[in-house]
Design a protein around this motif. Structure first.
Motif, PDB file in Angstrom:
ATOM      1  N   ALA A 177      46.802  46.006  45.059  1.00 58.15           N
ATOM      2  CA  ALA A 177      46.145  46.015  46.363  1.00 58.15           C
ATOM      3  C   ALA A 177      45.383  44.722  46.581  1.00 58.15           C
ATOM      4  N   VAL A 178      45.141  44.386  47.847  1.00 56.92           N
ATOM      5  CA  VAL A 178      44.306  43.226  48.158  1.00 56.92           C
ATOM      6  C   VAL A 178      42.915  43.463  47.574  1.00 56.92           C
ATOM      7  N   GLY A 179      42.384  42.442  46.920  1.00 51.70           N
ATOM      8  CA  GLY A 179      41.101  42.546  46.228  1.00 51.70           C
ATOM      9  C   GLY A 179      41.248  42.711  44.738  1.00 51.70           C
ATOM     10  N   ASP A 180      42.439  43.084  44.273  1.00 47.26           N
ATOM     11  CA  ASP A 180      42.661  43.219  42.839  1.00 47.26           C
ATOM     12  C   ASP A 180      42.516  41.861  42.136  1.00 47.26           C
ATOM     13  N   ILE A 181      41.899  41.890  40.955  1.00 48.09           N
ATOM     14  CA  ILE A 181      41.890  40.730  40.066  1.00 48.09           C
ATOM     15  C   ILE A 181      43.078  40.894  39.130  1.00 48.09           C
ATOM     16  N   VAL A 182      43.920  39.875  39.072  1.00 46.89           N
ATOM     17  CA  VAL A 182      45.175  40.001  38.323  1.00 46.89           C
ATOM     18  C   VAL A 182      45.408  38.790  37.435  1.00 46.89           C
ATOM     19  N   ASP A 183      46.254  38.975  36.449  1.00 49.54           N
ATOM     20  CA  ASP A 183      46.791  37.865  35.654  1.00 49.54           C
ATOM     21  C   ASP A 183      48.183  37.556  36.183  1.00 49.54           C
TER      22      ASP A 183
END
Length: 314
Positions: free
Chosen positions: A43-49
């Motif tokens: 989702a938008v706002g997720d912190i991802v690698d």
């Protein structure tokens, strides 16, 4: 490499890295077989690698734990829910009382979901210019404002047409990451155009036949606000708002005025539907709880009672 998801088109994502680069990404296929019961694993706002590749070959390889999110039941019954946005500081529910009409049931379900996930909610009543000079409309908007303000919600009157209330809205958004949500046609896009000069997002007319909005936002996207800063997440308009992850015993907790009064019920497991000595139904009879709020509470209980046709979340 770590970054924040700033756009979700359904099949691909844009991730902004810590150095400001914006990288189009796909997700690894095994995201969809890890028991995630949502229509959108990211989702938008997720912190991802991410693992950066050539052109369109970059992949999201992991999602960092979310500190919160807003979720609604998906219209696709093969999935459990749809995550609207993640890792937010607050939510502004944009509603209109005229042209088109946002139902109080929709407002209450959204606010209850924000309560359930511990997210501060502001009710933004837009298109207030449509009430000017009409005593009945002015009386109604003041009644709605009083209802939600008395419960404890921050209520803001705005007009994207005239600019009224925009400065107050900027103050609420300053320095925070805030989700903007609401039905189609309530003027979210026009408000964003006011908040971010020069962005010029496309707007559409209201359907004359049905007095409903038509989708102009087709995907979720995060935008940076000008000074004093902050970020907003714009989402496609939502027609309905089905709640998830609530048990019947919890629902009253997410209606603050019902929860406060329920402390005086005879039974501590009172459902506020039929039990003797129910302080909530007494308050309803005495008009200390609004009929519309109680009806919304009951509608969620009814959803939960009939929830066996849906798969459980996990």
């Amino acid at each position: 490499m770590e970054g924040t998801v700033i756009r979700n088109t359904g099949s691909s994502y844009v991730v902004r890295t810590q150095d400001g680069a914006e990288i189009p990404c796909k997700i690894k296929g095994n995201f969809r077989i890890k028991g995630i019961r949502t229509t959108n694993p990211v989702a938008v706002g997720d912190i991802v690698d991410i693992r950066q590749g050539d052109a369109d070959d970059s992949l999201i390889t992991a999602i960092h734990p979310r500190h919160n999110y807003i979720i609604r039941r998906s219209s696709n019954l093969s999935k459990e829910a749809h995550i609207i946005a993640a890792n937010i500081d607050g939510v502004c529910l944009v509603a209109t009382l005229f042209h088109p009409v946002t139902s109080t049931t929709f407002i209450d379900r959204f606010l209850a979901t924000a309560e359930a996930y511990g997210i501060e909610a502001t009710l933004v009543l837009n298109k207030c210019d449509l009430c000017a000079g009409d005593p009945d409309r002015e009386e109604y908007i003041e009644a709605v404002t009083y209802l939600y303000s008395s419960i404890g919600y921050n209520v803001v009157h705005t007009s994207a047409e005239t600019g009224n209330g925009i400065d107050r809205l900027r103050e609420i958004l300053a320095g925070k990451t805030t989700l903007l949500s609401g039905n189609s046609g309530v003027g979210k896009t026009s408000l964003i155009n006011r908040l971010i000069p020069g962005i010029d997002l496309r707007t559409a007319a209201i359907s004359a036949a049905h007095d409903t909005g038509m989708h102009t936002t087709t995907f979720s996207e995060m935008f940076d606000l000008p000074a004093p800063g902050g970020r907003i997440i714009d989402t496609p308009g939502v027609k309905g708002f089905g709640t998830v992850d609530m048990t019947s015993a919890e629902v009253a907790h997410y209606f603050p005025e019902i929860f406060r009064i329920s402390a005086d019920c005879r039974y501590n497991n009172c459902t506020h539907t039929h039990e003797p000595g129910c302080a909530v139904r007494a308050a309803l009879d005495e008009q200390r709880i609004a009929q519309s709020r109680y009806a919304s509470y009951m509608s969620i209980l009814e959803d939960i009672a009939g929830d066996s046709k849906y798969r459980k979340a996990y």
